[in-house]
Design a protein around this motif. Structure first.
Motif, short mmCIF file in Angstrom:
data_model
loop_
_atom_site.label_atom_id
_atom_site.label_comp_id
_atom_site.label_asym_id
_atom_site.label_seq_id
_atom_site.Cartn_x
_atom_site.Cartn_y
_atom_site.Cartn_z
N LEU A 151 0.67 -1.16 -0.05
CA LEU A 151 -0.12 -0.12 -0.06
C LEU A 151 0.95 1.21 0.13
O LEU A 151 1.32 1.67 0.93
CB LEU A 151 -1.01 -0.05 1.13
CG LEU A 151 -2.01 0.83 1.32
CD1 LEU A 151 -2.95 0.91 0.22
CD2 LEU A 151 -2.74 0.78 2.72
N ASN A 152 1.19 1.88 -1.29
CA ASN A 152 2.08 2.79 -1.51
C ASN A 152 1.70 4.12 -1.86
O ASN A 152 0.59 3.94 -2.55
CB ASN A 152 3.36 2.17 -2.36
CG ASN A 152 3.94 1.34 -1.72
OD1 ASN A 152 4.06 1.22 -0.43
ND2 ASN A 152 4.93 0.41 -2.39
N SER B 48 -4.16 7.70 4.30
CA SER B 48 -4.74 6.66 4.70
C SER B 48 -5.07 5.82 3.32
O SER B 48 -5.48 6.23 2.16
CB SER B 48 -6.16 6.77 5.23
OG SER B 48 -6.95 5.62 5.27
N GLY B 49 -4.74 4.64 3.15
CA GLY B 49 -4.90 3.80 2.00
C GLY B 49 -6.32 3.19 1.70
O GLY B 49 -6.72 2.97 0.79
N GLN C 245 1.06 7.84 11.29
CA GLN C 245 0.72 8.82 10.23
C GLN C 245 -0.13 7.81 9.28
O GLN C 245 -1.21 7.41 9.35
CB GLN C 245 1.80 9.48 9.53
CG GLN C 245 2.28 10.51 10.58
CD GLN C 245 3.55 11.27 10.18
OE1 GLN C 245 3.81 11.30 8.94
NE2 GLN C 245 4.40 11.93 11.19
N CYS C 246 0.77 7.18 8.21
CA CYS C 246 0.00 6.52 7.13
C CYS C 246 -0.45 5.16 7.64
O CYS C 246 -1.64 4.68 7.19
CB CYS C 246 0.99 6.53 6.15
SG CYS C 246 1.27 8.01 5.05
N VAL C 247 0.33 4.61 8.47
CA VAL C 247 0.01 3.36 8.79
C VAL C 247 -1.21 3.44 9.93
O VAL C 247 -2.42 2.52 9.76
CB VAL C 247 0.98 2.51 9.72
CG1 VAL C 247 0.53 1.27 10.20
CG2 VAL C 247 2.30 2.24 8.83
N GLY C 248 -0.98 4.35 10.79
CA GLY C 248 -2.07 4.52 11.89
C GLY C 248 -3.39 4.86 11.07
O GLY C 248 -4.66 4.33 11.52
#
Length: 292
Positions: A110-111, A196-197, A225-228
């Motif tokens: 997820l990039n 967020s993905g 950030q992005c993971v959370g």
């Protein structure tokens, strides 16, 4: 566990089974609470309880471990905190997902991967986070979103075009090279355009639903950030969420990581280490115990 007292947590369409005497949670999602035990199954030790998952209904979501954020070829430090997470994923978590061919856990990459339309519609608050030279010291003196990285000299001495900052299809937006080498055709690759993905028009929800995925193991950077944010959005949309604590990293102050870990392990779902995942993968149960 079937002969123990059990409770059903959730609604008819999405529930866990809980065994209070054992402090065990069953996240295998049988059709009904009374249905036969689901196989294959993996028993995980987490920070708060034992948790059983169905590997065929589980995916490992690796977020934003890309060349832009990690590659020493761009001047990133080789001892950066993200490298420790990469090491755990390369040596433990990813092999655990590949370990049992009959119950392989798919990996979702997820990039960040932007298009011109994404940049045109990007909120300034997000664009600000990619301001020139704001994230890392880099000899390339990279600009903001969509700016040219310029030539990059690879370890074999060859020169490539680094592409544009986290633009879809560019080298700089690819998964960090040691991770990319482990990708397989069966993996799921998703481009996202926000922290967020699971926000907006990404295809991650469709990809997971089409494969019957109910449980997600989260890893990557930054954990706060992005993971959370991906984990929280997935949680709100009904997926089971487990955080691989040492498979995550952040450059934020430590209290930011602690906040995510506290909530991930106590309220949002469960938390475990990559080593705990690897141990569980070695002991996948494909059939009921004959002694039972």
């Amino acid at each position: 566990m079937s002969d123990k007292e059990q409770q059903s947590i959730g609604g008819a369409a999405n529930f866990w089974l809980y065994f209070p005497q054992l402090n065990e949670y069953d996240l295998t999602h049988p059709p009904t609470p009374e249905s036969p035990t689901v196989f294959p199954r993996m028993e995980l030790e987490t920070t708060k309880a034992r948790v059983t998952i169905a590997p065929t209904k589980t995916a490992l979501v690796i977020t934003d471990l890309q060349n832009y954020f990690l590659s020493p070829l761009l001047g990133r430090p080789r001892d950066a905190v993200g490298m420790k997470a990469v090491d755990k994923l390369v040596n433990l978590a990813i092999p655990a997902c590949r370990l049992q061919r009959k119950a392989e856990i798919p990996i979702v990459w997820l990039n960040w991967g932007l298009t011109e339309d994404d940049i045109e519609g990007m909120p300034p608050s997000i664009a600000k986070g990619f301001a020139p030279n704001d994230n890392f010291d880099s000899p390339h003196r990279m600009g903001g979103l969509g700016s040219e990285v310029g030539p990059v000299k690879l370890e074999d001495g060859s020169i490539i075009d680094g592409g544009r900052v986290i633009m879809r299809g560019s080298w700089v937006a690819e998964s960090y090279t040691p991770l990319k080498r482990l990708r397989q055709p069966s993996d799921i690759y998703i481009h996202k355009n926000r922290l967020s993905g699971f926000w907006g028009g990404t295809s991650v929800e469709e990809a997971l639903t089409s494969q019957g995925i109910r449980t997600l193991l989260f890893a990557g950077a930054n954990v706060d950030q992005c993971v959370g944010s991906s984990l929280q959005d997935a949680l709100m949309k009904g997926w089971d969420c487990l955080l691989l604590s040492d498979g995550c990293a952040t450059t934020s102050p430590d209290y930011c990581r602690q906040c995510i870990e506290y909530n991930a392990g106590d309220g949002w779902g469960f938390m475990l280490s990559c080593e705990q995942l690897a141990r569980a993968a070695e002991n996948i149960r494909f059939l009921p115990d004959k002694s039972v």
